[in-house]
Design a protein around this motif. Sequence first.
Motif, mmCIF file in Angstrom:
data_model
loop_
_atom_site.group_PDB
_atom_site.id
_atom_site.type_symbol
_atom_site.label_atom_id
_atom_site.label_comp_id
_atom_site.label_asym_id
_atom_site.label_seq_id
_atom_site.Cartn_x
_atom_site.Cartn_y
_atom_site.Cartn_z
ATOM 1 N N SER A 197 -13.188 -25.716 -33.006
ATOM 2 C CA SER A 197 -13.015 -26.393 -31.720
ATOM 3 C C SER A 197 -11.610 -26.174 -31.174
ATOM 4 O O SER A 197 -10.629 -26.197 -31.924
ATOM 5 N N TYR A 198 -11.540 -26.006 -29.864
ATOM 6 C CA TYR A 198 -10.269 -25.804 -29.160
ATOM 7 C C TYR A 198 -9.958 -27.019 -28.301
ATOM 8 O O TYR A 198 -10.853 -27.608 -27.693
ATOM 9 N N SER A 199 -8.677 -27.406 -28.238
ATOM 10 C CA SER A 199 -8.235 -28.496 -27.371
ATOM 11 C C SER A 199 -6.997 -28.051 -26.600
ATOM 12 O O SER A 199 -6.194 -27.251 -27.100
ATOM 13 N N ALA A 200 -6.843 -28.597 -25.375
ATOM 14 C CA ALA A 200 -5.684 -28.282 -24.530
ATOM 15 C C ALA A 200 -4.828 -29.530 -24.356
ATOM 16 O O ALA A 200 -5.339 -30.631 -24.137
ATOM 17 N N SER A 201 -3.516 -29.351 -24.442
ATOM 18 C CA SER A 201 -2.581 -30.464 -24.267
ATOM 19 C C SER A 201 -1.767 -30.261 -22.998
ATOM 20 O O SER A 201 -1.812 -29.209 -22.366
ATOM 21 N N ALA A 202 -0.987 -31.275 -22.663
ATOM 22 C CA ALA A 202 0.014 -31.111 -21.617
ATOM 23 C C ALA A 202 1.041 -30.082 -22.089
ATOM 24 O O ALA A 202 1.173 -29.810 -23.290
ATOM 25 N N VAL A 203 1.780 -29.490 -21.148
ATOM 26 C CA VAL A 203 2.791 -28.500 -21.499
ATOM 27 C C VAL A 203 3.971 -29.194 -22.189
ATOM 28 O O VAL A 203 4.323 -30.325 -21.873
ATOM 29 N N ASN A 258 1.527 -33.046 -30.962
ATOM 30 C CA ASN A 258 0.761 -34.297 -31.043
ATOM 31 C C ASN A 258 -0.742 -34.037 -31.001
ATOM 32 O O ASN A 258 -1.523 -34.661 -31.736
ATOM 33 N N MET A 259 -1.164 -33.099 -30.138
ATOM 34 C CA MET A 259 -2.582 -32.765 -30.051
ATOM 35 C C MET A 259 -3.048 -32.068 -31.328
ATOM 36 O O MET A 259 -4.168 -32.300 -31.798
ATOM 37 N N MET A 260 -2.208 -31.223 -31.892
ATOM 38 C CA MET A 260 -2.564 -30.548 -33.144
ATOM 39 C C MET A 260 -2.786 -31.560 -34.262
ATOM 40 O O MET A 260 -3.733 -31.450 -35.043
ATOM 41 N N LYS A 261 -1.923 -32.543 -34.349
ATOM 42 C CA LYS A 261 -2.072 -33.572 -35.379
ATOM 43 C C LYS A 261 -3.344 -34.384 -35.148
ATOM 44 O O LYS A 261 -4.065 -34.711 -36.100
ATOM 45 N N GLY A 271 12.163 -32.961 -38.126
ATOM 46 C CA GLY A 271 12.451 -31.638 -37.599
ATOM 47 C C GLY A 271 11.616 -31.287 -36.385
ATOM 48 O O GLY A 271 11.519 -30.120 -36.008
ATOM 49 N N GLU A 272 11.025 -32.291 -35.755
ATOM 50 C CA GLU A 272 10.212 -32.088 -34.555
ATOM 51 C C GLU A 272 10.945 -32.631 -33.337
ATOM 52 O O GLU A 272 11.803 -33.511 -33.451
ATOM 53 N N PHE A 273 10.594 -32.129 -32.149
ATOM 54 C CA PHE A 273 11.242 -32.597 -30.934
ATOM 55 C C PHE A 273 10.965 -34.074 -30.701
ATOM 56 O O PHE A 273 9.885 -34.583 -31.013
ATOM 57 N N ASN A 289 -9.359 -26.043 -36.385
ATOM 58 C CA ASN A 289 -9.275 -26.112 -34.935
ATOM 59 C C ASN A 289 -7.979 -25.497 -34.408
ATOM 60 O O ASN A 289 -7.040 -25.251 -35.173
ATOM 61 N N THR A 290 -7.949 -25.307 -33.093
ATOM 62 C CA THR A 290 -6.774 -24.737 -32.446
ATOM 63 C C THR A 290 -6.378 -25.576 -31.240
ATOM 64 O O THR A 290 -7.191 -26.314 -30.687
ATOM 65 N N VAL A 291 -5.117 -25.408 -30.827
ATOM 66 C CA VAL A 291 -4.592 -26.113 -29.658
ATOM 67 C C VAL A 291 -3.625 -25.203 -28.915
ATOM 68 O O VAL A 291 -2.837 -24.478 -29.533
ATOM 69 N N SER A 292 -3.692 -25.229 -27.594
ATOM 70 C CA SER A 292 -2.627 -24.666 -26.761
ATOM 71 C C SER A 292 -2.466 -25.585 -25.565
ATOM 72 O O SER A 292 -3.171 -26.590 -25.442
ATOM 73 N N ASN A 293 -1.546 -25.258 -24.662
ATOM 74 C CA ASN A 293 -1.368 -26.142 -23.510
ATOM 75 C C ASN A 293 -2.234 -25.710 -22.329
ATOM 76 O O ASN A 293 -2.860 -24.649 -22.346
ATOM 77 N N LEU A 294 -2.247 -26.532 -21.300
ATOM 78 C CA LEU A 294 -3.106 -26.307 -20.137
ATOM 79 C C LEU A 294 -2.785 -25.023 -19.386
ATOM 80 O O LEU A 294 -3.631 -24.504 -18.649
#
Length: 458
Positions: A305-311, A318-321, A120-122, A284-289
């Motif tokens: 901790s926070y991480s940034a992924s590509a849009v 993928n970054m969340m996992k 059910g994921e893109f 942790n959390t994730v959002s895009n750049l």
Amino acid sequence: MALIKSISGIRGTIGAQPGENLTPIDIVECTAGFAQWIIKSGAPHKVVVGRDGRISGEMVSQLAVQTLISMGMEVIDLGLSTTPTVEMAVPLESAGAGIIFTASHNPKQWNALKFLTQTGEFISAAVGQEIIDTIDSGKLHFADVDSLGSYRKMVGYIDKHIDILLDLPYVNIDLVKSKNFHVVVDCINSTGAISIPPLLDKLGVTYTLINEEVNGQFAHNPEPLPAHLIELSKTIQKEKAHLGISVDPDVDRLAFVNEDGSMFGEEYTLVAVADYILSIKNGNTVSNLSSTRALADITTKHGASYSASAVGEVNVVNMMKATNAVIGGEGNGGIILPELHYGRDALVGIAIMLTHLANDGRTMSELKASYPPYKIVKDRLQLTKEMDVDGILKAVETKFKDKRVNTIDGVKIDFADGWVHLRKSNTEPIIRIYSESKDIATATALGLSVKNTVLELI
């Protein structure tokens, strides 16, 4: 007119020339290519489909459904639905894939096919390219008459979606009911009109709907940005409501408006929801750049901790996992809660935000004022076929080489007092130029400095 193939799906404007727009030929080819990938992957030959309320939705859906049947697929059709509902239905129905017919926030002349995997994921960029290569090779293979697929409609999935999210530990139905909230909902003439009211009914929230006819004739530009929410803002003040809710046509993006008609801001949807989640569960959390720094600030406040992924949703997921994030999403108002599913979901965002507001006790404007005060400016440049986008991005990188530059998705430049992110859109023929700082004047100036560099190059 345009046709765009990217990690956000295959989307385009309806009509005109095949290969340059989203025509029946393109719809059939793309669907067949996707079905052939399903067969090759070994996943079950079962596909869940659903659509938003666009004018072209039924036409696009019928073409794709019949193509799937011609490829030997069992099709489960949810009909008018939401993107997160289809995402949840794929694994729940043990399907091999899913397709959502929606162009998300694009205007009414656009539509798209968003492809989902067995989870059910893109689909990933690599899978997307594999499908495109299959189409371009001309080696599509259809089923014979004795191996054709089947079709059945399924109703009630939006209610199932709502019931599952209301069982989450972050949603307190009784507390929300006790506050007697009144909200105004901008349904943007699409499936928000059939999904948000039943959610609010179960939460005991009184509501006023605007643009509630599901006809695809969007009352305004469907992207939930401040400039498009004037009617919502005025209605909130007229009704003396506690807040306003705005979604896009497929209900995966969410923006709030305060009780005084001012903007809570789509960038702060994820910030507020994450703040509440992290107050209950460490993680942790994730959002895009292209998203606000406020999420990183809030995450640090909670000791995580926070991480940034590509849009792009698939990149965020993928970054969340990879980081075991408990909450993530995008600054466009997209909320991704892994405990529900790995997809942006406005419905769960609404339920958690109402619980957060009920628990906090302050008004929406007071809650917004409690968060780090960043200002973001979202600008764009129209693309032409003559533009060398890669060359432009490389030149910008060189121009600002004395700054901290990130090139995992376009070019993001960190200045002492803010940042600018320049990248080619996945969903429109434009270059996006986002900038952020602690005040609007600085954010605007930073964005213009980079935009002017680009204009000098074209």
